[in-house]
Design a protein around this motif. Structure first.
Motif, PDB file in Angstrom:
ATOM      1  N   ALA A  57      85.248  -3.324 143.608  1.00 49.26           N
ATOM      2  CA  ALA A  57      83.935  -1.866 143.846  1.00 49.26           C
ATOM      3  C   ALA A  57      83.223  -1.645 142.133  1.00 49.26           C
ATOM      4  N   PRO A  58      82.649  -2.559 142.030  1.00 44.20           N
ATOM      5  CA  PRO A  58      81.699  -1.727 140.885  1.00 44.20           C
ATOM      6  C   PRO A  58      81.097  -0.673 140.417  1.00 44.20           C
ATOM      7  N   PRO A  59      80.772  -0.086 139.567  1.00 42.23           N
ATOM      8  CA  PRO A  59      80.427   0.518 139.328  1.00 42.23           C
ATOM      9  C   PRO A  59      78.848   0.672 139.118  1.00 42.23           C
ATOM     10  N   ALA A  60      78.504   2.107 138.995  1.00 45.16           N
ATOM     11  CA  ALA A  60      76.658   2.120 139.341  1.00 45.16           C
ATOM     12  C   ALA A  60      76.378   1.718 138.186  1.00 45.16           C
ATOM     13  N   SER A  61      77.246   1.812 136.479  1.00 42.77           N
ATOM     14  CA  SER A  61      76.197   0.601 135.413  1.00 42.77           C
ATOM     15  C   SER A  61      77.232  -0.108 135.241  1.00 42.77           C
ATOM     16  N   SER A  62      76.845  -1.746 134.817  1.00 42.38           N
ATOM     17  CA  SER A  62      77.565  -2.332 134.147  1.00 42.38           C
ATOM     18  C   SER A  62      76.994  -3.323 133.456  1.00 42.38           C
ATOM     19  N   TYR A  63      77.857  -4.536 132.479  1.00 37.36           N
ATOM     20  CA  TYR A  63      77.582  -5.119 131.919  1.00 37.36           C
ATOM     21  C   TYR A  63      77.626  -6.358 132.231  1.00 37.36           C
ATOM     22  N   ARG A  64      77.156  -7.236 132.187  1.00 38.22           N
ATOM     23  CA  ARG A  64      78.359  -8.896 131.552  1.00 38.22           C
ATOM     24  C   ARG A  64      77.269  -9.794 130.569  1.00 38.22           C
ATOM     25  N   ILE A  65      77.937 -10.467 129.454  1.00 38.52           N
ATOM     26  CA  ILE A  65      77.359 -11.033 128.515  1.00 38.52           C
ATOM     27  C   ILE A  65      78.178 -12.547 128.852  1.00 38.52           C
ATOM     28  N   GLU A  66      77.046 -13.206 128.992  1.00 35.87           N
ATOM     29  CA  GLU A  66      77.450 -15.036 128.688  1.00 35.87           C
ATOM     30  C   GLU A  66      77.169 -15.875 127.479  1.00 35.87           C
ATOM     31  N   GLY A  67      77.887 -16.480 127.075  1.00 37.08           N
ATOM     32  CA  GLY A  67      77.381 -17.742 126.247  1.00 37.08           C
ATOM     33  C   GLY A  67      77.873 -19.072 126.727  1.00 37.08           C
ATOM     34  N   ALA A  68      76.945 -19.436 126.442  1.00 40.88           N
ATOM     35  CA  ALA A  68      76.928 -21.616 126.707  1.00 40.88           C
ATOM     36  C   ALA A  68      76.013 -21.927 125.166  1.00 40.88           C
ATOM     37  N   ALA A  69      77.032 -22.695 125.151  1.00 35.87           N
ATOM     38  CA  ALA A  69      76.780 -23.713 123.486  1.00 35.87           C
ATOM     39  C   ALA A  69      76.608 -25.245 124.684  1.00 35.87           C
ATOM     40  N   GLY A  70      76.366 -26.310 123.819  1.00 33.02           N
ATOM     41  CA  GLY A  70      75.892 -27.538 124.522  1.00 33.02           C
ATOM     42  C   GLY A  70      75.556 -28.801 123.894  1.00 33.02           C
ATOM     43  N   VAL A  71      75.502 -30.177 124.232  1.00 33.18           N
ATOM     44  CA  VAL A  71      75.088 -30.772 123.832  1.00 33.18           C
ATOM     45  C   VAL A  71      74.938 -32.392 124.511  1.00 33.18           C
ATOM     46  N   ALA A  72      74.325 -32.948 124.181  1.00 30.04           N
ATOM     47  CA  ALA A  72      72.676 -33.689 125.130  1.00 30.04           C
ATOM     48  C   ALA A  72      72.494 -35.053 124.658  1.00 30.04           C
ATOM     49  N   ALA A  73      72.492 -36.208 125.188  1.00 26.64           N
ATOM     50  CA  ALA A  73      71.410 -37.548 124.897  1.00 26.64           C
ATOM     51  C   ALA A  73      71.037 -37.503 126.181  1.00 26.64           C
ATOM     52  N   ALA A  74      69.557 -38.181 125.558  1.00 28.11           N
ATOM     53  CA  ALA A  74      69.103 -38.807 126.984  1.00 28.11           C
ATOM     54  C   ALA A  74      67.880 -39.610 126.898  1.00 28.11           C
ATOM     55  N   THR A  75      67.571 -39.912 126.893  1.00 28.67           N
ATOM     56  CA  THR A  75      66.471 -41.613 127.432  1.00 28.67           C
ATOM     57  C   THR A  75      64.620 -40.832 127.232  1.00 28.67           C
ATOM     58  N   TYR A  76      64.814 -39.548 127.586  1.00 31.06           N
ATOM     59  CA  TYR A  76      63.589 -38.723 128.170  1.00 31.06           C
ATOM     60  C   TYR A  76      63.740 -37.331 127.322  1.00 31.06           C
ATOM     61  N   ALA A  77      62.648 -36.816 127.131  1.00 29.22           N
ATOM     62  CA  ALA A  77      62.629 -35.195 127.232  1.00 29.22           C
ATOM     63  C   ALA A  77      62.149 -34.200 128.074  1.00 29.22           C
ATOM     64  N   PHE A  78      61.053 -35.298 128.709  1.00 27.87           N
ATOM     65  CA  PHE A  78      60.624 -34.169 130.070  1.00 27.87           C
ATOM     66  C   PHE A  78      62.131 -33.895 131.080  1.00 27.87           C
ATOM     67  N   ARG A  79      61.974 -32.495 131.619  1.00 27.34           N
ATOM     68  CA  ARG A  79      62.772 -32.235 132.741  1.00 27.34           C
ATOM     69  C   ARG A  79      63.270 -33.093 133.825  1.00 27.34           C
ATOM     70  N   ASP A  80      61.924 -34.215 134.506  1.00 23.96           N
ATOM     71  CA  ASP A  80      62.152 -34.324 135.657  1.00 23.96           C
ATOM     72  C   ASP A  80      61.612 -36.125 135.224  1.00 23.96           C
TER      73      ASP A  80
END
Length: 511
Positions: free
Chosen positions: A97-120
């Motif tokens: 039963a989530p209360p009327a007021s709450s918080y959520r925090i998420e941290g993320a870290a990553g590494v990647a390699a690609a032959t292109y820098a655009f998204r598509d």
């Protein structure tokens, strides 16, 4: 030149049918880019879960969690059941039963390699200037904070991503590796929502880029208002595009507004009729007649003797074992051919397609064809194009057609494979080019200006999720004919990307 067409009158409607998902409490949105969405789109295509909001992305976290809970787990295989549980663990509230007021925090870290820098990867060699491939390694880190106060949600998601420094679509200059993919305040009630901030949106069929409202623009702050019932809603978007300077050095303000009537009919059909306008000028502001969702921007511009680049569109979807969908936009059409200006080529865009599942398997398919005319998005006033820092608010390109077949298969717990076959034909037209002069209309192509470059893409993507760890990759070959719009030139390009991300999150009631 604005589009010409019949005025639309929408009467009162009384709709009945099966119950649909409706928000029970304020909830943040599930962004279009995180790890969950490929799995969600796969489950929708196979019919395992119902689409909470057809023709509209993103989903609210609460709507998506309810759709996942409503899935019939007894009729699916073990891999699909585990994927459903994994998504629910990540997206549902962790307290009964989530209360009327709450918080959520998420941290993320990553590494990647690609032959292109655009998204598509289909951006390769397209646009003005052409997108070029680069071989790079990237690193990223982000912090996602959600605060919920009763009906109010506040989200802030700063990200540092070194890929942005090499992406030709990213406009940041001073700190060109930091962005806010999501940063907004949203007040939500059963009858509607008032939203302001940054969030990638898409109007149109799920899994296909919208023709005018899409997730292309980076960090586009906008006002969004929706009101109605779970079956009939009026939705409005209003935003200021980037300011430019004219030939005298004066600052030209630019604005975009779009409104849509969204109707979810009983049983199978969802329909949306929409209009939009882009206006500009030295000293111009948010003029109220363009923001009124109960009128048509083109007619109001004519009545007030002002200039606006108008768009008119319709989206539709018929869901079933095989779900059919389409999106159609008219930018400009000349009804009369009496003068030189009447010879302007028609501007339009459309997508038609279908998706579904392969019976008794964890395999889904999607097939679509899309076409965008040469002068679509452009206007006689070059400031009145729906571009934000030279990036399309809808499709990022024009003067092309594309046919794509995608498969998706749950090959194991948390492992999603996505083979793809695309044939893309790109002319030399582009939304960033100046509009042709009247004298050039007879020699301007409606579709496929100049030499057409054809690309055949054969590729496969993969997503694997285990707890806090995510692996993703995509690799394929582009077989290019008339490369660089040079007749007879050919090229073969291998494009690939791979990345790993680690996420941790915590949520609790506010004191």
């Amino acid at each position: 030149m604005a589009c010409v067409g019949p005025a639309l009158t929408v009467g009162a409607m009384v709709l009945t049918g099966e119950a649909v998902l409706a928000p029970q409490e304020a909830s943040p949105y599930v962004p279009l880019q995180p790890w969950a969405m490929p799995y969600v789109e796969h489950l929708i295509a196979t019919g395992v879960i119902a689409d909470p909001t057809p023709l509209t992305r993103p989903f609210s976290r609460g709507d998506l969690a309810r759709a996942l809970r409503a899935a019939d787990t007894a009729s699916v295989n073990a891999v699909t059941r585990r994927t459903l549980r994994q998504l629910l663990t990540a997206l549902a509230d962790r307290r009964p039963a989530p209360p009327a007021s709450s918080y959520r925090i998420e941290g993320a870290a990553g590494v990647a390699a690609a032959t292109y820098a655009f998204r598509d990867p289909l951006e390769l060699n397209r646009g003005v200037p052409p997108r070029l491939a680069v071989r790079r390694g990237f690193a990223s880190a982000g912090l996602d904070l959600h605060l919920t106060f009763g009906p109010i949600v506040l989200v802030s998601h700063p990200v540092v991503d070194t890929r942005l420094q090499f992406d030709p679509d990213w406009y940041g200059k001073a700190d060109n590796a930091t962005a806010f993919p999501e940063a907004y305040v949203s007040a939500q009630w059963r009858q509607g929502e008032l939203f302001f901030g940054t969030l990638a949106r898409n109007w149109g069929p799920g899994g296909v880029q919208g023709v005018l409202v899409s997730d292309d623009p980076y960090s586009l702050d906008h006002l969004y208002v929706t009101f109605g019932t779970p079956r009939v809603q009026l939705q409005v978007i209003a935003t200021q595009l980037d300011t430019r300077t004219d030939s005298t050095g004066a600052a030209v303000n630019r604005y975009l507004s779009a409104s849509r009537l969204w109707i979810r009919l009983p049983r199978r059909w969802t329909l949306a009729v929409w209009q939009a306008g882009v206006w500009s000028g030295v000293g111009r502001q948010f003029e109220p007649w363009f923001l009124n969702p109960a009128t048509w921007a083109y007619l109001r511009a004519s009545n007030t003797n002002t200039n606006v680049n108008s768009f008119l569109g319709v989206d539709l979807e018929r869901r079933g074992t095989t779900t059919a969908f389409g999106q159609f936009m008219l930018d400009d059409i000349q009804v009369s051919r009496k003068s030189a200006t009447d010879r302007k080529p028609t501007s339009y865009a459309f997508t038609v397609g279908a998706k579904g599942g392969v019976r008794r398997t964890a395999v889904a398919w999607q097939l679509f064809y899309t076409q965008v005319a040469n002068l679509t998005y452009r206007n006689e006033d070059d400031f009145q194009v729906p571009l934000y820092h030279l990036l399309g608010t809808g499709r990022n390109f024009a003067d092309y057609d594309q046919a794509t077949l995608k498969l998706s298969a749950l090959a194991g717990p948390g492992l999603l494979l996505e083979p793809e076959l695309t044939v893309l034909r790109q002319g030399e037209g582009d939304p960033r080019l100046p509009h042709p002069l009247v004298a050039d209309y007879p020699s301007t192509a409606t579709l496929f200006e100049g030499v057409v470059e054809r690309t055949v893409r054969l590729a496969v993507g993969a997503h694997w999720q285990r707890g806090a760890l995510e692996l993703s990759g995509n690799g394929g070959v582009h077989l290019i004919r008339n490369a660089g719009h040079v007749t007879g030139a050919s090229d073969t390009r291998w494009l690939g990307s791979i990345g790993v991300t680690y996420r941790v999150s915590y949520e609790h009631a506010l004191p």
